[in-house]
Design a protein around this motif. Structure first.
Motif, PDB file in Angstrom:
ATOM      1  N   SER A  46       0.823  -1.212   0.000  1.00 21.44           N
ATOM      2  CA  SER A  46       0.000   0.000   0.000  1.00 21.44           C
ATOM      3  C   SER A  46       0.852   1.256   0.000  1.00 21.44           C
ATOM      4  CB  SER A  46      -0.929   0.003   1.221  1.00 21.44           C
ATOM      5  OG  SER A  46      -1.740  -1.149   1.230  1.00 21.44           O
ATOM      6  N   TYR A  47       1.975   1.193   0.698  1.00 20.75           N
ATOM      7  CA  TYR A  47       2.893   2.338   0.709  1.00 20.75           C
ATOM      8  C   TYR A  47       3.569   2.507  -0.651  1.00 20.75           C
ATOM      9  CZ  TYR A  47       6.919   5.239   1.804  1.00 20.75           C
ATOM     10  OH  TYR A  47       7.868   6.233   1.779  1.00 20.75           O
ATOM     11  N   ASN A  48       4.024   1.397  -1.234  1.00 18.65           N
ATOM     12  CA  ASN A  48       4.721   1.468  -2.521  1.00 18.65           C
ATOM     13  C   ASN A  48       3.812   1.928  -3.661  1.00 18.65           C
ATOM     14  OD1 ASN A  48       7.182   0.744  -1.453  1.00 18.65           O
ATOM     15  ND2 ASN A  48       7.029  -1.413  -2.015  1.00 18.65           N
ATOM     16  N   ASN A  49       2.509   1.584  -3.580  1.00 17.55           N
ATOM     17  CA  ASN A  49       1.601   1.990  -4.665  1.00 17.55           C
ATOM     18  C   ASN A  49       0.885   3.312  -4.375  1.00 17.55           C
ATOM     19  OD1 ASN A  49      -0.690   1.436  -3.046  1.00 17.55           O
ATOM     20  ND2 ASN A  49      -0.848  -0.663  -3.815  1.00 17.55           N
ATOM     21  N   GLY A  50       1.223   3.955  -3.248  1.00 16.95           N
ATOM     22  CA  GLY A  50       0.700   5.282  -2.969  1.00 16.95           C
ATOM     23  C   GLY A  50      -0.601   5.342  -2.201  1.00 16.95           C
ATOM     24  N   GLN A  51      -1.177   4.189  -1.837  1.00 16.19           N
ATOM     25  CA  GLN A  51      -2.408   4.218  -1.032  1.00 16.19           C
ATOM     26  C   GLN A  51      -2.143   4.768   0.364  1.00 16.19           C
ATOM     27  OE1 GLN A  51      -3.442  -0.050  -2.059  1.00 16.19           O
ATOM     28  NE2 GLN A  51      -5.501   0.806  -2.037  1.00 16.19           N
ATOM     29  N   ILE A  52      -0.969   4.492   0.884  1.00 16.32           N
ATOM     30  CA  ILE A  52      -0.494   5.130   2.114  1.00 16.32           C
ATOM     31  C   ILE A  52       0.638   6.070   1.706  1.00 16.32           C
ATOM     32  CG2 ILE A  52       0.670   4.785   4.319  1.00 16.32           C
ATOM     33  CD1 ILE A  52      -0.779   2.137   4.581  1.00 16.32           C
ATOM     34  N   GLU A  53       0.461   7.347   1.988  1.00 19.03           N
ATOM     35  CA  GLU A  53       1.366   8.355   1.436  1.00 19.03           C
ATOM     36  C   GLU A  53       2.657   8.486   2.216  1.00 19.03           C
ATOM     37  OE1 GLU A  53       1.252  13.097   0.106  1.00 19.03           O
ATOM     38  OE2 GLU A  53      -0.519  12.134   0.992  1.00 19.03           O
ATOM     39  N   HIS A  54       2.567   8.418   3.546  1.00 19.35           N
ATOM     40  CA  HIS A  54       3.742   8.675   4.376  1.00 19.35           C
ATOM     41  C   HIS A  54       4.074   7.470   5.257  1.00 19.35           C
ATOM     42  CE1 HIS A  54       2.175  12.869   3.675  1.00 19.35           C
ATOM     43  NE2 HIS A  54       3.408  12.949   3.211  1.00 19.35           N
ATOM     44  N   ALA A  55       5.366   7.242   5.451  1.00 18.13           N
ATOM     45  CA  ALA A  55       5.816   6.107   6.254  1.00 18.13           C
ATOM     46  C   ALA A  55       5.428   6.271   7.722  1.00 18.13           C
ATOM     47  CB  ALA A  55       7.329   5.950   6.131  1.00 18.13           C
ATOM     48  N   ASP A  56       5.339   7.506   8.205  1.00 22.45           N
ATOM     49  CA  ASP A  56       4.998   7.701   9.614  1.00 22.45           C
ATOM     50  C   ASP A  56       3.534   7.372   9.907  1.00 22.45           C
ATOM     51  OD1 ASP A  56       4.996   9.954   7.917  1.00 22.45           O
ATOM     52  OD2 ASP A  56       4.694  11.334   9.572  1.00 22.45           O
ATOM     53  N   GLU A  57       2.709   7.267   8.870  1.00 20.44           N
ATOM     54  CA  GLU A  57       1.340   6.779   9.084  1.00 20.44           C
ATOM     55  C   GLU A  57       1.382   5.305   9.483  1.00 20.44           C
ATOM     56  OE1 GLU A  57      -2.865   6.079   6.640  1.00 20.44           O
ATOM     57  OE2 GLU A  57      -1.311   7.379   5.791  1.00 20.44           O
ATOM     58  N   ILE A  58       2.270   4.538   8.848  1.00 20.14           N
ATOM     59  CA  ILE A  58       2.452   3.133   9.217  1.00 20.14           C
ATOM     60  C   ILE A  58       3.048   3.044  10.619  1.00 20.14           C
ATOM     61  CG2 ILE A  58       3.694   1.002   8.640  1.00 20.14           C
ATOM     62  CD1 ILE A  58       3.542   1.839   5.706  1.00 20.14           C
ATOM     63  N   LEU A  59       4.003   3.922  10.916  1.00 17.52           N
ATOM     64  CA  LEU A  59       4.602   3.952  12.249  1.00 17.52           C
ATOM     65  C   LEU A  59       3.547   4.208  13.312  1.00 17.52           C
ATOM     66  CD1 LEU A  59       7.137   3.944  14.026  1.00 17.52           C
ATOM     67  CD2 LEU A  59       7.381   6.387  13.560  1.00 17.52           C
ATOM     68  N   LEU A  60       2.578   5.072  13.020  1.00 16.86           N
ATOM     69  CA  LEU A  60       1.506   5.365  13.962  1.00 16.86           C
ATOM     70  C   LEU A  60       0.657   4.123  14.228  1.00 16.86           C
ATOM     71  CD1 LEU A  60       0.241   7.702  15.590  1.00 16.86           C
ATOM     72  CD2 LEU A  60      -1.267   8.127  13.645  1.00 16.86           C
ATOM     73  N   LEU A  61       0.413   3.322  13.190  1.00 14.81           N
ATOM     74  CA  LEU A  61      -0.366   2.091  13.346  1.00 14.81           C
ATOM     75  C   LEU A  61       0.362   1.076  14.231  1.00 14.81           C
ATOM     76  CD1 LEU A  61      -1.557   1.493   9.658  1.00 14.81           C
ATOM     77  CD2 LEU A  61      -2.890   2.455  11.529  1.00 14.81           C
ATOM     78  N   MET A  62       1.683   1.093  14.183  1.00 11.55           N
ATOM     79  CA  MET A  62       2.496   0.107  14.899  1.00 11.55           C
ATOM     80  C   MET A  62       3.140   0.698  16.158  1.00 11.55           C
ATOM     81  SD  MET A  62       4.488  -1.496  11.618  1.00 11.55           S
ATOM     82  CE  MET A  62       3.637  -2.304  10.260  1.00 11.55           C
ATOM     83  N   LEU A  63       2.697   1.870  16.578  1.00 10.69           N
ATOM     84  CA  LEU A  63       3.419   2.629  17.588  1.00 10.69           C
ATOM     85  C   LEU A  63       3.573   1.887  18.918  1.00 10.69           C
ATOM     86  CD1 LEU A  63       4.825   5.293  18.249  1.00 10.69           C
ATOM     87  CD2 LEU A  63       2.621   6.190  19.028  1.00 10.69           C
ATOM     88  N   ILE A  64       2.493   1.379  19.480  1.00  8.85           N
ATOM     89  CA  ILE A  64       2.575   0.763  20.810  1.00  8.85           C
ATOM     90  C   ILE A  64       3.395  -0.525  20.800  1.00  8.85           C
ATOM     91  CG2 ILE A  64       1.256  -0.141  22.764  1.00  8.85           C
ATOM     92  CD1 ILE A  64       1.141   2.935  22.289  1.00  8.85           C
ATOM     93  N   PRO A  65       3.134  -1.478  19.869  1.00  4.41           N
ATOM     94  CA  PRO A  65       4.038  -2.637  19.806  1.00  4.41           C
ATOM     95  C   PRO A  65       5.488  -2.227  19.549  1.00  4.41           C
ATOM     96  CG  PRO A  65       2.043  -3.068  18.555  1.00  4.41           C
ATOM     97  CD  PRO A  65       2.007  -1.623  18.926  1.00  4.41           C
ATOM     98  N   GLY A  66       5.688  -1.171  18.739  1.00  3.52           N
ATOM     99  CA  GLY A  66       7.036  -0.691  18.460  1.00  3.52           C
ATOM    100  C   GLY A  66       7.715  -0.125  19.697  1.00  3.52           C
ATOM    101  N   LEU A  67       7.001   0.701  20.461  1.00  2.00           N
ATOM    102  CA  LEU A  67       7.553   1.261  21.690  1.00  2.00           C
ATOM    103  C   LEU A  67       7.845   0.165  22.706  1.00  2.00           C
ATOM    104  CD1 LEU A  67       5.301   4.430  22.127  1.00  2.00           C
ATOM    105  CD2 LEU A  67       7.713   4.386  21.488  1.00  2.00           C
ATOM    106  N   GLU A  68       6.977  -0.829  22.763  1.00  2.00           N
ATOM    107  CA  GLU A  68       7.171  -1.944  23.692  1.00  2.00           C
ATOM    108  C   GLU A  68       8.459  -2.706  23.377  1.00  2.00           C
ATOM    109  OE1 GLU A  68       4.689  -3.932  26.410  1.00  2.00           O
ATOM    110  OE2 GLU A  68       5.591  -1.963  26.670  1.00  2.00           O
ATOM    111  N   ILE A  69       8.663  -3.028  22.094  1.00  2.00           N
ATOM    112  CA  ILE A  69       9.856  -3.820  21.758  1.00  2.00           C
ATOM    113  C   ILE A  69      11.133  -3.014  21.971  1.00  2.00           C
ATOM    114  CG2 ILE A  69       9.945  -3.271  19.268  1.00  2.00           C
ATOM    115  CD1 ILE A  69      10.699  -6.189  18.773  1.00  2.00           C
ATOM    116  N   ILE A  70      11.101  -1.704  21.694  1.00  2.00           N
ATOM    117  CA  ILE A  70      12.279  -0.862  21.926  1.00  2.00           C
ATOM    118  C   ILE A  70      12.596  -0.809  23.418  1.00  2.00           C
ATOM    119  CG2 ILE A  70      13.163   1.504  21.837  1.00  2.00           C
ATOM    120  CD1 ILE A  70      11.533   1.828  19.220  1.00  2.00           C
ATOM    121  N   ARG A  71      11.566  -0.553  24.230  1.00  2.00           N
ATOM    122  CA  ARG A  71      11.766  -0.466  25.684  1.00  2.00           C
ATOM    123  C   ARG A  71      12.267  -1.786  26.256  1.00  2.00           C
ATOM    124  NH1 ARG A  71       8.942  -1.898  30.155  1.00  2.00           N
ATOM    125  NH2 ARG A  71       7.168  -2.656  28.938  1.00  2.00           N
ATOM    126  N   LEU A  72      11.640  -2.888  25.850  1.00  2.00           N
ATOM    127  CA  LEU A  72      12.010  -4.193  26.389  1.00  2.00           C
ATOM    128  C   LEU A  72      13.414  -4.599  25.966  1.00  2.00           C
ATOM    129  CD1 LEU A  72       8.585  -5.985  25.844  1.00  2.00           C
ATOM    130  CD2 LEU A  72       9.648  -5.490  28.046  1.00  2.00           C
TER     131      LEU A  72
END
Length: 344
Positions: free
Chosen positions: A236-262
């Protein structure tokens, strides 16, 4: 049009398929015979539970895949989904099998990581359209190009997300609600809308059974769902349906913060960063409140910043999400614990 006669028939057939799984769950349990054994240590459940969630999701994907083949052969109509590409199905199946083996034999985290890395790298070499060659960030004007590092960067992103998604599964309903919410978001955005509806039926089936303490998701389920999300989001990102990478980061934010902290905490304490413990946010939540309230708090942490992104910038919502997560973690890990000790 999503809700035409053919698609409605596909939805009805998928519902019937899940009803069969629901009512014949005990038979599936005896056939598969994989359980999460209670150890009275790290695990919080009191009895052994069947790890059938992954099998429900995988069965739904294969069922949808077969329906698509039948539809193509007799109606010359293809269900529009990148997941149903045969090579992508092979990738999903390979990742699922690794998860099943992990559930059954409890393989070492390092060996599991190595096998997944080999599978992901091999897939990306064959299917280079899934490579992330650059990222556009909403608050930065210039794109970040990866050139010859695209393969390594994409593999790293997928593997990290697989691990983060797997870690985000510790209490009843947690991972199922997150997955259901992500597919709802994809449906709302018009990304894989029909596939999202069909797979959400399977996830809803899992949620009912999980709520009634009939089964757990298992590593087979978390790895399978995470690779599906990875493929959909990258495509979806490569074909332009999702415009910005940080939108994906927002979707994955809590699991991402958890793995970084742990990871940081474990490395500081000279432990294997992949070694499981009880330092997850969900452990502190379930120790202080009910399962329903714990999941409600997690849902707020994940989806409140996403909802706000329709009003405010993604950058602002990322800050809000990080702040909300930090305050929640502090309250339930430190303040709530100290308050409980003071009342003893």
């Amino acid at each position: 049009m999503i809700f035409n006669e053919i698609n409605i028939l596909l939805i009805i057939l998928t519902v019937i398929f899940n009803l069969i799984i629901f009512f014949y769950l005990k038979k599936f349990e005896r056939i598969i015979n994989i359980y999460d054994v209670a150890d009275n240590d790290r695990k919080i459940h009191k009895k052994s539970m069947p790890l059938l969630g992954g099998f429900i999701i995988f069965s739904n994907i294969i069922f949808i895949f077969i329906l698509n083949i039948i539809q193509q052969k007799y109606l010359n109509i293809e269900l529009p989904s990148i997941i149903l590409n045969p090579i992508n199905i092979i990738l999903a199946t390979s990742i699922f099998v690794i998860g099943v083996y992990d559930d059954k034999a409890d393989i070492s985290a390092n060996f599991r990581l190595l096998i997944i890395a080999v599978i992901v790298l091999s897939f990306l070499i064959i299917k280079d359209e899934f490579l992330i060659t650059s990222i556009n960030i909403s608050f930065i004007d210039k794109s970040i190009e990866f050139h010859s590092f695209s393969l390594i960067f994409t593999s790293f992103c997928i593997i990290i997300f697989l691990n983060a998604f797997n870690m985000y599964d510790g209490i009843d309903l947690q991972n199922g609600i997150y997955s259901f919410g992500l597919f709802s978001y994809l449906f709302y955005k018009g990304i894989e809308p029909l596939f999202s509806i069909l797979i959400m039926i399977g996830i809803f089936n899992f949620l009912i059974l999980n709520f009634n303490k009939k089964l757990f998701m298992g590593d087979s389920g978390t790895t399978l769902l995470s690779i599906i999300f990875s493929l959909i989001l990258i495509s979806s990102y490569n074909n332009g349906q999702i415009e910005h990478a940080d939108e994906i980061l927002l979707l994955m934010l809590i699991p991402g913060l958890e793995i970084i902290r742990l990871f940081i905490t474990r490395i500081v304490n000279k432990k294997n960063p992949f070694f499981p413990d009880r330092d997850h946010l969900h452990h502190y939540l379930i120790a202080s409140t009910s399962n329903i309230r714990s999941n409600a708090i997690l849902v707020i942490n994940i989806f409140f910043p996403i909802i706000l992104s329709y009003i405010y910038s993604i950058y602002t919502c990322l800050i809000i999400g990080i702040t909300l997560y930090s305050l929640t973690l502090y309250y339930f890990k430190y303040y709530k614990k100290n308050k409980y000790r003071a009342n003893e």
